[in-house]
Design a protein around this motif. Sequence first.
Motif, PDB file in Angstrom:
ATOM      1  N   VAL A 165       0.866  -1.182   0.000  1.00 10.75           N
ATOM      2  CA  VAL A 165       0.000   0.000   0.000  1.00 10.75           C
ATOM      3  C   VAL A 165       0.899   1.226   0.000  1.00 10.75           C
ATOM      4  O   VAL A 165       1.640   1.471   0.958  1.00 10.75           O
ATOM      5  CB  VAL A 165      -0.938   0.007   1.224  1.00 10.75           C
ATOM      6  N   ASP A 166       0.852   1.997  -1.080  1.00 11.16           N
ATOM      7  CA  ASP A 166       1.714   3.172  -1.255  1.00 11.16           C
ATOM      8  C   ASP A 166       0.890   4.453  -1.197  1.00 11.16           C
ATOM      9  O   ASP A 166      -0.229   4.511  -1.723  1.00 11.16           O
ATOM     10  CB  ASP A 166       2.432   3.121  -2.610  1.00 11.16           C
ATOM     11  N   ASP A 167       1.456   5.474  -0.574  1.00  9.41           N
ATOM     12  CA  ASP A 167       0.825   6.789  -0.611  1.00  9.41           C
ATOM     13  C   ASP A 167       1.837   7.819  -1.078  1.00  9.41           C
ATOM     14  O   ASP A 167       3.002   7.501  -1.340  1.00  9.41           O
ATOM     15  CB  ASP A 167       0.238   7.166   0.755  1.00  9.41           C
ATOM     16  N   GLN A 168       1.394   9.064  -1.196  1.00 10.83           N
ATOM     17  CA  GLN A 168       2.251  10.145  -1.681  1.00 10.83           C
ATOM     18  C   GLN A 168       2.348  11.254  -0.633  1.00 10.83           C
ATOM     19  O   GLN A 168       2.302  12.438  -0.955  1.00 10.83           O
ATOM     20  CB  GLN A 168       1.722  10.679  -3.015  1.00 10.83           C
ATOM     21  N   GLY A 169       2.490  10.838   0.615  1.00 12.04           N
ATOM     22  CA  GLY A 169       2.616  11.792   1.705  1.00 12.04           C
ATOM     23  C   GLY A 169       4.064  12.059   2.071  1.00 12.04           C
ATOM     24  O   GLY A 169       4.989  11.870   1.273  1.00 12.04           O
ATOM     25  N   PRO A 170       4.310  12.456   3.318  1.00 14.72           N
ATOM     26  CA  PRO A 170       5.666  12.804   3.752  1.00 14.72           C
ATOM     27  C   PRO A 170       6.542  11.596   4.056  1.00 14.72           C
ATOM     28  O   PRO A 170       7.717  11.770   4.371  1.00 14.72           O
ATOM     29  CB  PRO A 170       5.414  13.624   5.023  1.00 14.72           C
ATOM     30  N   GLY A 171       6.002  10.383   3.999  1.00 12.63           N
ATOM     31  CA  GLY A 171       6.794   9.212   4.361  1.00 12.63           C
ATOM     32  C   GLY A 171       6.762   8.953   5.858  1.00 12.63           C
ATOM     33  O   GLY A 171       6.107   9.663   6.624  1.00 12.63           O
ATOM     34  N   LEU A 172       7.494   7.945   6.277  1.00 11.72           N
ATOM     35  CA  LEU A 172       7.516   7.575   7.693  1.00 11.72           C
ATOM     36  C   LEU A 172       8.615   8.328   8.427  1.00 11.72           C
ATOM     37  O   LEU A 172       9.641   8.684   7.829  1.00 11.72           O
ATOM     38  CB  LEU A 172       7.740   6.063   7.833  1.00 11.72           C
ATOM     39  N   PRO A 173       8.427   8.570   9.728  1.00  9.52           N
ATOM     40  CA  PRO A 173       9.477   9.243  10.504  1.00  9.52           C
ATOM     41  C   PRO A 173      10.758   8.415  10.495  1.00  9.52           C
ATOM     42  O   PRO A 173      10.725   7.189  10.664  1.00  9.52           O
ATOM     43  CB  PRO A 173       8.886   9.316  11.916  1.00  9.52           C
ATOM     44  N   ARG A 174      11.862   9.074  10.284  1.00  6.24           N
ATOM     45  CA  ARG A 174      13.140   8.372  10.191  1.00  6.24           C
ATOM     46  C   ARG A 174      13.479   7.685  11.515  1.00  6.24           C
ATOM     47  O   ARG A 174      13.304   8.257  12.590  1.00  6.24           O
ATOM     48  CB  ARG A 174      14.237   9.370   9.819  1.00  6.24           C
ATOM     49  N   HIS A 175      13.927   6.448  11.407  1.00  6.13           N
ATOM     50  CA  HIS A 175      14.325   5.610  12.545  1.00  6.13           C
ATOM     51  C   HIS A 175      13.139   5.217  13.437  1.00  6.13           C
ATOM     52  O   HIS A 175      13.351   4.687  14.519  1.00  6.13           O
ATOM     53  CB  HIS A 175      15.391   6.303  13.405  1.00  6.13           C
ATOM     54  N   ARG A 215       5.469  -4.519   7.620  1.00 10.47           N
ATOM     55  CA  ARG A 215       6.458  -3.501   7.938  1.00 10.47           C
ATOM     56  C   ARG A 215       6.183  -2.262   7.090  1.00 10.47           C
ATOM     57  O   ARG A 215       5.407  -2.305   6.116  1.00 10.47           O
ATOM     58  CB  ARG A 215       7.888  -4.005   7.681  1.00 10.47           C
ATOM     59  N   GLY A 216       6.814  -1.168   7.456  1.00  9.84           N
ATOM     60  CA  GLY A 216       6.653   0.071   6.718  1.00  9.84           C
ATOM     61  C   GLY A 216       7.993   0.665   6.356  1.00  9.84           C
ATOM     62  O   GLY A 216       9.006   0.411   7.017  1.00  9.84           O
ATOM     63  N   GLU A 217       8.002   1.451   5.298  1.00 10.61           N
ATOM     64  CA  GLU A 217       9.228   2.116   4.853  1.00 10.61           C
ATOM     65  C   GLU A 217       8.858   3.369   4.075  1.00 10.61           C
ATOM     66  O   GLU A 217       7.725   3.538   3.621  1.00 10.61           O
ATOM     67  CB  GLU A 217      10.063   1.171   3.974  1.00 10.61           C
ATOM     68  N   SER A 218       9.820   4.259   3.954  1.00  9.76           N
ATOM     69  CA  SER A 218       9.649   5.439   3.117  1.00  9.76           C
ATOM     70  C   SER A 218      10.146   5.130   1.714  1.00  9.76           C
ATOM     71  O   SER A 218      11.221   4.547   1.542  1.00  9.76           O
ATOM     72  CB  SER A 218      10.415   6.635   3.695  1.00  9.76           C
ATOM     73  N   ARG A 219       9.377   5.527   0.732  1.00 11.05           N
ATOM     74  CA  ARG A 219       9.754   5.256  -0.657  1.00 11.05           C
ATOM     75  C   ARG A 219      10.772   6.283  -1.137  1.00 11.05           C
ATOM     76  O   ARG A 219      10.699   7.457  -0.772  1.00 11.05           O
ATOM     77  CB  ARG A 219       8.526   5.281  -1.560  1.00 11.05           C
ATOM     78  N   PRO A 220      11.727   5.855  -1.969  1.00 14.10           N
ATOM     79  CA  PRO A 220      12.712   6.814  -2.487  1.00 14.10           C
ATOM     80  C   PRO A 220      12.073   7.969  -3.250  1.00 14.10           C
ATOM     81  O   PRO A 220      12.552   9.108  -3.196  1.00 14.10           O
ATOM     82  CB  PRO A 220      13.592   5.957  -3.404  1.00 14.10           C
TER      83      PRO A 220
END
Length: 233
Positions: A165-175, A215-220
Amino acid sequence: VAQDTTVQVESERLRNSLLAAISHDLRTPLAALVGIADALIRTQQADGREAELARSMREAALRMSSQVNNLLDMARLQSGHVPLRREWLPLEEALGSALRALEGTLDARRVRASLPADLPLLHVDAALFERVLCNLLENAVKYTPPGTPIDIAARVEGARVRVMVDDQGPGLPRHREEAIFQMFERGRKEGAIAGVGLGLAICRAIVEAHGGRIRGESRPAGGARFILDLPLE
């Protein structure tokens, strides 16, 4: 060490019991509030201002009811008292049910699905798996700009089905990609975004009950991606 472990286990058990008791007791008055608001909206004597107040009350009661249901579900899942009623289910059917349940929540968002025609059936509890998809979609709506699309894709990888599931928001908080799956943890603590941080914790509990992982990750390219792996049977 044994004593500390015992205290921790008992504390967790007490917390779950307390959450379940409070959640169960709050469901009836909240349902009554929703019913009263519906009655006020339908009455012919209500003018525009009163009807608007009744609608606001109904929406607030529904939001609170959703949070209470999340608390109750989380307590049940962690206590292991939720039997899985598994059935063979196409992913597109589960996604369709989730989209219908969220018709008033998606805020005219486009949900773009890319599902291969030969995707195997999933052996899951239909109601719980729909809850996972609903929570992920609601999460995307909360943390992304209005009008941006949400993309859902799936494919077979070895002995598992992977759903993304992909979105176009700010991404996940780092770490904090792992911390957001803990109870009462939120991706963004600032702002007026509604929620108490249970949606992703419930997703993980349900997925792990099915023998899967999430799991979750921020997309490049920007935005967040939640990856759900379920074993093939």
